[in-house]
Write an enzyme that holds these catalytic residues in place. Structure first.
Site, short mmCIF file in Angstrom:
data_model
loop_
_atom_site.label_atom_id
_atom_site.label_comp_id
_atom_site.label_asym_id
_atom_site.label_seq_id
_atom_site.Cartn_x
_atom_site.Cartn_y
_atom_site.Cartn_z
CD GLU A 17 -2.86 1.13 2.38
OE1 GLU A 17 -3.57 0.10 2.45
OE2 GLU A 17 -2.97 2.08 3.18
CE1 TYR A 49 -10.59 9.18 -4.36
CE2 TYR A 49 -11.65 10.01 -2.37
CZ TYR A 49 -11.53 9.99 -3.75
OH TYR A 49 -12.35 10.78 -4.51
CG ASP A 110 -10.77 7.55 9.73
OD1 ASP A 110 -11.45 6.64 10.24
OD2 ASP A 110 -9.54 7.46 9.54
P1 FAD Z 1 -17.62 0.90 7.48
O1 FAD Z 1 -17.54 -0.48 6.91
O2 FAD Z 1 -18.76 1.75 7.07
O3 FAD Z 1 -17.56 0.73 9.08
C1 FAD Z 1 -17.49 1.86 9.94
C2 FAD Z 1 -18.24 1.55 11.24
O4 FAD Z 1 -19.65 1.42 10.97
C3 FAD Z 1 -17.84 0.24 11.90
O5 FAD Z 1 -17.94 0.42 13.30
C4 FAD Z 1 -18.88 -0.77 11.41
O6 FAD Z 1 -19.09 -1.83 12.33
C5 FAD Z 1 -20.12 0.10 11.27
N1 FAD Z 1 -20.98 -0.29 10.14
C6 FAD Z 1 -20.59 -0.70 8.91
N2 FAD Z 1 -21.64 -0.89 8.10
C7 FAD Z 1 -22.74 -0.59 8.84
C8 FAD Z 1 -24.13 -0.56 8.57
N3 FAD Z 1 -24.61 -0.87 7.34
N4 FAD Z 1 -25.00 -0.20 9.55
C9 FAD Z 1 -24.52 0.13 10.79
N5 FAD Z 1 -23.20 0.14 11.12
C10 FAD Z 1 -22.33 -0.22 10.14
N6 FAD Z 1 -9.30 5.97 5.00
C11 FAD Z 1 -9.15 6.94 4.06
O7 FAD Z 1 -9.60 8.07 4.25
N7 FAD Z 1 -8.50 6.67 2.86
C12 FAD Z 1 -7.99 5.44 2.57
O8 FAD Z 1 -7.44 5.23 1.50
C13 FAD Z 1 -8.13 4.40 3.56
N8 FAD Z 1 -7.65 3.16 3.33
C14 FAD Z 1 -7.85 2.17 4.26
C15 FAD Z 1 -7.40 0.87 3.99
C16 FAD Z 1 -7.60 -0.16 4.90
C17 FAD Z 1 -7.11 -1.56 4.57
C18 FAD Z 1 -8.25 0.11 6.14
C19 FAD Z 1 -8.44 -0.99 7.15
C20 FAD Z 1 -8.70 1.39 6.43
C21 FAD Z 1 -8.52 2.42 5.49
N9 FAD Z 1 -8.98 3.73 5.74
C22 FAD Z 1 -8.81 4.72 4.79
C23 FAD Z 1 -9.60 4.06 7.02
C24 FAD Z 1 -11.15 3.89 6.98
O9 FAD Z 1 -11.71 4.82 6.11
C25 FAD Z 1 -11.66 4.08 8.41
O10 FAD Z 1 -11.23 3.04 9.24
C26 FAD Z 1 -13.16 4.32 8.57
O11 FAD Z 1 -13.38 4.80 9.90
C27 FAD Z 1 -14.03 3.09 8.36
O12 FAD Z 1 -14.06 2.72 7.06
P2 FAD Z 1 -14.85 1.37 6.62
O13 FAD Z 1 -14.87 1.36 5.15
O14 FAD Z 1 -14.31 0.20 7.33
O15 FAD Z 1 -16.31 1.74 7.20
#
Ligand code: FAD
Length: 286
Positions: A17, A49, A110
């Site tokens: 990454e 991103y 985030d």
């Molecule tokens: P989600 O899957 O939406 O989860 C967030 C929270 O909501 C969790 O507590 C989950 O349990 C809950 N949740 C999920 N779906 C639902 C639903 N349908 N209903 C109710 N609750 C729900 N950030 C960046 O800005 N840019 C990047 O490029 C980036 N790359 C990343 C790469 C990896 C491998 C990882 C692990 C993280 C990355 N992040 C990045 C950070 C990420 O954006 C944050 O961790 C963010 O807070 C959560 O993203 P997510 O897609 O996991 O969210």
């Protein structure tokens, strides 16, 4: 190449990454980094991103495109949604398709106080639905071996994880962790609750004091005794920390591979030298 197909074809899938520079002047350096990383023949390289999801000065698409066309390596473009409108997201998906990018890591992003939350997307699964609706991109998603900080517990987080799988995510990549046991427990719980897609383990080598203060402190990841001892002993000795930090990541990766992990995703922090050294020390297992 569709990344989910790679996971069907080999084990472990090795990926790196990188993150885009803030300014255009940093682009040459990032391409130098990609050139150096290409020596390790990674299966794919992912490009993060921007935190606030802005379309302006966002080099994710440009870098991912060059990884594919100039270096012949499969790119994975990250895409966040919580700070973007539907039309921003659709515009980005259009750019990815135009650049011949085939794989996207669909993320919520985030919630940061500086950036306005645009209300169309609340969670990553909603982005995955939009990507599916609007493109032929392959979807990957993020997961959290110790639970996402906003979840009440790991089991609730795993249940929520299934929404993004239901919305089309075919591979998961984990948040960094320092305790392999936490990963194994997460994987067992996830499999038990019906998560049946490949899970790639995110490993971040900690090689500098600055990373201890920033990454380790902010990650919320558990600190196992061996890691705490390393920080305690070598935290103020840059050369020793560099060497032991690399070796710690190597030990983690070797153990994961011996336990049959689907993939290793190395958070390179744009430091190709560290990544190359790690590769040298694990390549006999690949
Ligand atoms: P989600 O899957 O939406 O989860 C967030 C929270 O909501 C969790 O507590 C989950 O349990 C809950 N949740 C999920 N779906 C639902 C639903 N349908 N209903 C109710 N609750 C729900 N950030 C960046 O800005 N840019 C990047 O490029 C980036 N790359 C990343 C790469 C990896 C491998 C990882 C692990 C993280 C990355 N992040 C990045 C950070 C990420 O954006 C944050 O961790 C963010 O807070 C959560 O993203 P997510 O897609 O996991 O969210």
């Amino acid at each position: 190449m569709r990344i989910p197909e790679l996971f069907k074809a080999k084990k472990p899938v090795i990926s790196f990454e990188i993150f885009p520079p803030k300014r255009e002047t940093g682009l040459e350096k990032i391409y130098e980094t990609v050139g150096k990383l290409s020596v390790c023949n990674p299966d794919f390289i992912s490009v993060t991103y921007g935190a606030a999801g802005s379309l302006v000065n966002n080099y994710t698409c440009e870098i991912a495109s060059r990884i594919k066309h100039d270096y012949g390596i499969e790119p994975l473009a990250h895409l966040t949604c919580v700070n973007s409108s539907m039309s921003d997201v659709d515009e980005m998906i259009r750019r990815f398709a135009e650049a011949d990018i085939e794989n996207v890591l669909a993320l919520r992003g985030d919630i940061v106080p500086e950036a306005a939350i645009k209300s169309e997307f609340s969670h990553a699964n909603e982005l995955a639905i939009e990507v599916q609706r609007n493109s032929g991109l392959q979807i990957l998603g993020a997961c959290y071996p110790e639970g996402h900080t906003e979840s009440r517990n790991l089991i609730e987080d795993i249940h929520n994880l299934k929404y993004k799988i239901g919305a089309g995510a075919k591979v998961l990549i984990t948040q960094l962790f320092f305790d392999n046991q936490k990963f194994y427990e997460f994987l067992a719980a996830a499999r038990n609750l019906g998560v049946d897609v490949p899970v790639s383990a995110g490993i971040m080598p900690i090689v500098s004091h600055k990373q201890i203060e920033k990454t380790v402190a902010l990650s919320g990841a558990s600190i196992p005794p061996a890691f705490a001892e390393m920080i305690e002993k070598y935290g103020d000795d840059p050369d020793a920390l560099y060497e032991h930090g690399i070796q710690y990541a190597v030990d983690q990766i070797r153990d994961l591979i011996e336990h049959g992990v689907d993939g290793i995703h190395l958070y390179t922090m744009n430091n190709p030298e560290v990544s190359l050294e790690i590769y040298e020390r694990v390549k006999d297992l690949l």
